[in-house]
Every structure is written in C-alpha cells, then in structure tokens.
Design a protein around this motif. Structure first.
Motif, short mmCIF file in Angstrom:
data_model
loop_
_atom_site.label_atom_id
_atom_site.label_comp_id
_atom_site.label_asym_id
_atom_site.label_seq_id
_atom_site.Cartn_x
_atom_site.Cartn_y
_atom_site.Cartn_z
N ALA A 1 47.10 -25.96 -70.44
CA ALA A 1 48.22 -26.40 -69.61
C ALA A 1 49.27 -27.02 -70.50
N ALA A 2 50.53 -26.81 -70.15
CA ALA A 2 51.59 -27.49 -70.87
C ALA A 2 51.50 -28.98 -70.58
N PRO A 3 51.78 -29.82 -71.57
CA PRO A 3 51.72 -31.27 -71.33
C PRO A 3 52.66 -31.70 -70.21
N GLN A 4 52.24 -32.71 -69.47
CA GLN A 4 53.04 -33.25 -68.38
C GLN A 4 53.29 -34.73 -68.62
N TRP A 5 54.54 -35.13 -68.45
CA TRP A 5 54.90 -36.52 -68.51
C TRP A 5 55.58 -36.91 -67.20
N ARG A 6 55.59 -38.19 -66.89
CA ARG A 6 56.47 -38.66 -65.83
C ARG A 6 57.88 -38.73 -66.36
N THR B 1 56.42 -30.44 -65.25
CA THR B 1 55.93 -29.68 -66.39
C THR B 1 57.11 -29.23 -67.21
N LEU B 2 57.08 -29.53 -68.49
CA LEU B 2 58.15 -29.09 -69.37
C LEU B 2 57.99 -27.62 -69.69
N PRO B 3 59.09 -26.95 -70.06
CA PRO B 3 58.97 -25.55 -70.44
C PRO B 3 58.01 -25.39 -71.61
N ARG B 4 57.27 -24.32 -71.61
CA ARG B 4 56.38 -24.07 -72.74
C ARG B 4 57.18 -23.86 -74.01
N THR C 1 57.60 -22.76 -78.08
CA THR C 1 57.20 -21.60 -78.86
C THR C 1 56.50 -22.06 -80.13
N GLY C 2 55.89 -21.13 -80.84
CA GLY C 2 55.28 -21.44 -82.13
C GLY C 2 54.08 -22.34 -81.97
N PRO C 3 53.92 -23.31 -82.91
CA PRO C 3 52.75 -24.18 -82.90
C PRO C 3 52.60 -24.95 -81.61
N ALA C 4 53.72 -25.38 -81.03
CA ALA C 4 53.62 -26.12 -79.77
C ALA C 4 53.03 -25.26 -78.68
N ALA C 5 53.35 -23.99 -78.68
CA ALA C 5 52.78 -23.09 -77.68
C ALA C 5 51.29 -22.92 -77.90
N ARG C 6 50.86 -22.83 -79.16
CA ARG C 6 49.43 -22.72 -79.44
C ARG C 6 48.70 -23.96 -78.96
N CYS C 7 49.34 -25.12 -79.13
CA CYS C 7 48.74 -26.36 -78.67
C CYS C 7 48.57 -26.34 -77.15
N ALA C 8 49.60 -25.89 -76.43
CA ALA C 8 49.52 -25.84 -74.98
C ALA C 8 48.43 -24.88 -74.54
#
Length: 549
Positions: free
Chosen positions: A43-48, A26-29, A31-38
């Motif tokens: 949940a915060a987006p997860q990638w391999r 899990t990447l760090p959350r 801030t701003g619009p990206a945080a609203r998206c999460a």
C-alpha cells in the motif's frame, strides 16, 4: 562553503590513519525506489493532512507514521525537560539559525523560534543540554566564505539561556578547532565533558563555557565489515546518556549521504565516562539494508525516554527516491534487553507505529505568509550570508522587501523556507523597485536551483543553477504573479499579470537530481525568493503554499 561531505572525508582519512483537524489521504504512488517501497508494503503510505494540506505524522488513532518532521531537518538533538521535549537541527547556511521545536509526545512539534540570531559560520550538528537549571547549545561553526575570522575549518562555540525560549547569549568561543558534532555529558565524577567525532573528548569548566583540559582520545567507534556498501567510515554524532549504572554512547558511522545503505546507528557503553567502552554485540542498532526500503541513510540518533517510560531514538533519513527533500526527522521505539542493551523495534518505518502517550501540541506551522509581521528565523531564513546582511531584509505591512545585490540567485539576496511534502505549489506576487531583478525559485544551493526572475525588461528562466538557453517570452513588466508546482519531482512554472489568468512556461524540469549526491552539499530543494542587481529592491506579497495530494 566547506561542505559537510568534505568534512566527513577529512574525518574518514583521520580514522584510516589511526585505524490540526485532518483526514487521511493516499498520496500518488511514486516512481523508482519509492514505488518499490510501496509495493513491498502492499500500500502507498498514508498520512493525515494538516495546515495547507501538509502531511502530518499523527494519524489521530493512537498511531503515527514517520516522518515526524517532514522536510530537511537533519541531525536532531533532543532534550527531555520534565514532560517537555525540545529539539533543534543543523541549520547550515540559514540565518537566523537553530530553530527550536517543542513537543510533549515526540510526534507533534510546534516551533518556538530561533536560538541563533547571528551565525558565525555554517552550522553543523549541535547538542542541547540542561545543567544546574540553565540551557546550553554546543555548536560547531564551519568556516564559510563570509566568516573569514574563524581560525579552523570547524570551530566549537556555545550559547546559553535561562529557558529554551531564550533569550540566548551570543556565541562563546571554546577554542576547539577541527572537530564536529559535540555531545554533552556529565560524568560520574561530576565533571562536564564534550565528546566529538573521531573518538575525541574534552573536559569543560563547571559553568560549561570553557574547556578545562586538552582534547584527548576517549573511544573508538565500532567498525562494520569491509564489504558493506557505505560512503566512508566517518564516526560522528556522539550522543551520550546515563541509564542505571551505565553510560551509553550512540554514534553514527558509514557516512551521511552517498549509498542508501551507508549511514547507520551504533552503540557502546561503559560504567565510567572514562571507559573502557564496550561495543554493543548487536551493532548496528539500525541501518538501511536495501534501497528498496522506505527510508535511506538512517543515522545520527538521540536516545530519549518518552512519555510513560517508552524509550525512542530520534534520528534522520532520506525518503526513498525523494532525496530532494533532504534528511527528515524520524522517531523509532527501542526496547531494553535483559543484558542492559537496547534494540530498535520499528522495522523499516514504512508502517504506522504506536504513538507515545504524551499530550499533543499543535503541530507545524503555515508555510503561507502575508508578511504582516516578521517570521524570519521561524519560517524564512536568509541564505548564505553574513549576519550583517540581515539588514537587506525587511518584513511588515504586507510585504517582504529584499535589497538587491549581485548578478543573480547565486550571489543575490536570498531567503528560503523548508517544505516536506511530496507535491506542492507556491505562489507569490513580485514587484520591482530601482534596478533590481526579483523572482521565485526552488533552490538547493547557490550552485543548483531553478525558477524565474524579472528585471522590468524580460524574464530570465533558471535551470541547473544558471540562466536557461530557452528564456520564457513573458511580457516586460515590473510587477508579476509567479507560481511553481513541484508534482512528484516534475516542476512546472507559471506567470500571471493579474493573479487570475495564468500562462504555463514552455519548458518543464525533472528535479530528482537536485540532491546532496549531485553537488556534495547536505541541503534540500526548497522554495526561495531572491533579489539581485546593482540597486533597488524586490517586494514580495501574498506568498501562498499548498500541498498537493
């Protein structure tokens, strides 16, 4: 250079006048619009994680999470060739240009190499085509300061090859001026055509290497309601394909950057390549409707039949709150309806989707480089320079050597590479020869960058595209290790004399403003190496990239 935004404004005015092994982390959350998206997705987006910790879309469980190519890979053009898929993107002021990517599942992509050894100008959105067993790329070259011989602000050329691996021909002038975004199609009449922005079209000769008639009006793109918040109308990016009895024409409208809700994908169809074209009753096919979504300014789509018959759209978008990364390549499934239209079914692309069933090729490439051999055109690109300037770059025997020119990063010899992680660090060793200055940057364009350089007597710190008022009191040396850390758009710089003990610079920078909407140029903030000065060279060794979780 002539910015794409400027070209879009001209178009808008014309339209108005006319009417590897990896584990999930899990990447760090943000801030701003990206945080609203999460928050919206709980949940915060997860990638391999792949090579060097880079994020990769393939989750390893039959699903994928966009982007399929993270970083600035805009205006994707995709060709299906049997079980293989090939893709390239606008390469703008990079040389060599037009890096070709190969995939068998539309999610995992490996780089093959550049198709365009010597760009004649700034490269805008292209189209890949295959006809009679030969491969073609149709290219709009925009007039740049280093390309004075181009007659128009936009000039359409073509290159061709016996395979997508090349060798590619030199560019051939189609003598079409003032238009961008060519889209190739073969009509029901057997003739070849190029469609362009603003509803234009021209017929080609059978070999596809010249025009066989005048530029003419061919279609009128669907127009959204006037109260929608967009950058400009700017009908562009026509991509055409045939399915059954219908030709489909997929357009982008609404502008390329600007408001997050502007760029969108629209469609029309006709039983004949000559029209009439009817607009899709549920246009737009896809659009960012709120800045709270994970992907902004989604548009410029190529529709392609994926493995197993699953159709997808491949297009670009900005990651919310991370426009510094540029327009990234996204894949969204579409479904065909009973009335012969298609719908987007991927939602806002913030959640994993079912991966197409094709075999996975090894994805991506290392961004670290020991300079044992040249990766110019695949990893590194010479920035904003005429083709002859490639002689200023030498790679091999463990070093990248840049011949000095100019007074600093703005007019020096600069090479860049694309990166697509939300947080990363880059490290390199710099050694000077002669009267050169050399250093490490994060560069958006020649007007906007930050980083550091040494000239043997002092260190120059750069911020906002110029030398900082607050120079770093580093020792006067001709050999130094440099490091830049970009952690969630907070940039910290370091230097070291031995590569072990590091000194942090006294000033940090917040870089979210280093983006297309600040300087009207559709690029990204990316690592760069430079050499400037009256003579000499800067030698770079042991470039290291590491993504940070």
């Amino acid at each position: 250079m002539e910015s794409r935004r400027s070209a879009l404004k001209l178009t808008a005015l014309g339209a108005l006048a006319a009417g590897g092994s990896a584990t999930a982390r899990t990447l760090p959350r943000a801030t701003g619009p990206a945080a609203r998206c999460a928050t919206a997705t709980d949940a915060a987006p997860q990638w391999r994680r792949g090579i060097e910790g880079q994020r990769i879309a393939d989750l390893g469980d039959g699903r994928f999470l966009n982007p399929v190519l993270s970083g600035d890979y805009p205006d994707p053009s995709v060709l299906k060739d049997g079980d293989d898929y090939y893709m390239t993107h606008s390469s703008f002021d990079s040389a060599p240009g037009l890096l070709i990517w190969h995939s068998r599942d539309l999610v995992n992509w490996r780089p093959l190499g550049p198709a365009l050894a010597k760009p004649l100008g700034t490269v805008f959105a292209v189209d890949i085509a295959k006809h009679d067993g030969r491969y073609f790329i149709y290219i709009p070259f925009m007039k740049a300061p280093w390309s004075p011989d181009l007659p128009s602000f936009a000039n359409t050329y073509v290159i061709h090859a016996p395979s997508m691996a090349g060798p590619w021909s030199d560019p051939i002038d189609l003598k079409i001026g003032g238009l961008i975004d060519p889209g190739h199609v073969v009509g029901e009449d057997g003739h070849r055509y190029l469609f362009f922005n603003d509803g234009k079209r021209v017929r080609l000769t059978p070999d596809g290497l010249a025009t066989a008639g005048p530029v003419e009006d061919a279609y009128k793109a669907w127009h959204y309601p006037d109260d929608w918040i967009t950058e400009a109308f700017s009908p562009e990016g026509p991509k055409l394909f045939r399915r059954g009895d219908w030709f489909y024409l997929v357009n982008a409208v609404g502008g390329t950057s600007g408001p997050p809700t502007g760029h969108m994908i629209v469609a029309a169809r006709s039983r004949s390549i000559h029209g009439p074209w009817e607009n899709c009753p549920h246009n737009p096919i896809q659009r960012t409707r709120s800045r709270d979504e994970m992907w902004w300014s989604r548009g410029h789509a190529t529709c392609v039949e994926g493995p197993g018959g699953q159709w997808v759209m491949v297009y670009h978008g900005y990651e919310a709150g991370l426009t510094t990364l540029g327009r990234q390549t996204l894949v969204e499934p579409i479904e065909w309806t009973a009335d012969g239209w298609f719908r987007a079914v991927g939602g806002d692309l913030s959640q994993p989707l079912a991966k197409p069933k094709g075999a996975a090729v090894p994805h991506g490439m290392p961004h670290s480089d020991d300079f044992a051999s040249s990766r110019l055109g695949t990893l590194w690109n010479l920035y904003n320079s005429a083709p002859a300037e490639a002689a200023r770059v030498a790679i091999g025997n463990g070093a990248l050597a840049l011949q000095a020119r100019g007074k600093g990063p703005s007019d020096g010899t600069v090479v860049t590479q694309q990166v697509g992680d939300r947080a990363y660090e880059v490290t390199v060793e710099v050694e000077l020869e002669g009267g050169a200055q050399g250093g490490l940057l994060l560069l958006f364009d020649d007007r906007l960058f930050l980083g550091m350089g040494i000239d043997g007597s002092r260190m120059v710190s750069y911020r906002g595209g110029k030398a900082s008022y607050w120079p770093e009191p580093a020792p006067a040396v001709r050999k130094m290790h440099m490091r830049i850390v970009n952690q969630d758009q907070i940039v910290t710089m370091y230097y070291s004399l031995d590569g072990k003990a590091w000194t942090r610079h006294g000033v940090r920078s917040e870089v979210s403003g280093y983006n297309a909407n600040t300087v009207d140029n559709l690029l990204s903030l990316r690592p760069a190496l430079f050499a400037s000065g009256p003579d000499g060279r800067a030698l770079f060794r042991n470039f290291r990239y590491r993504a940070l979780a």
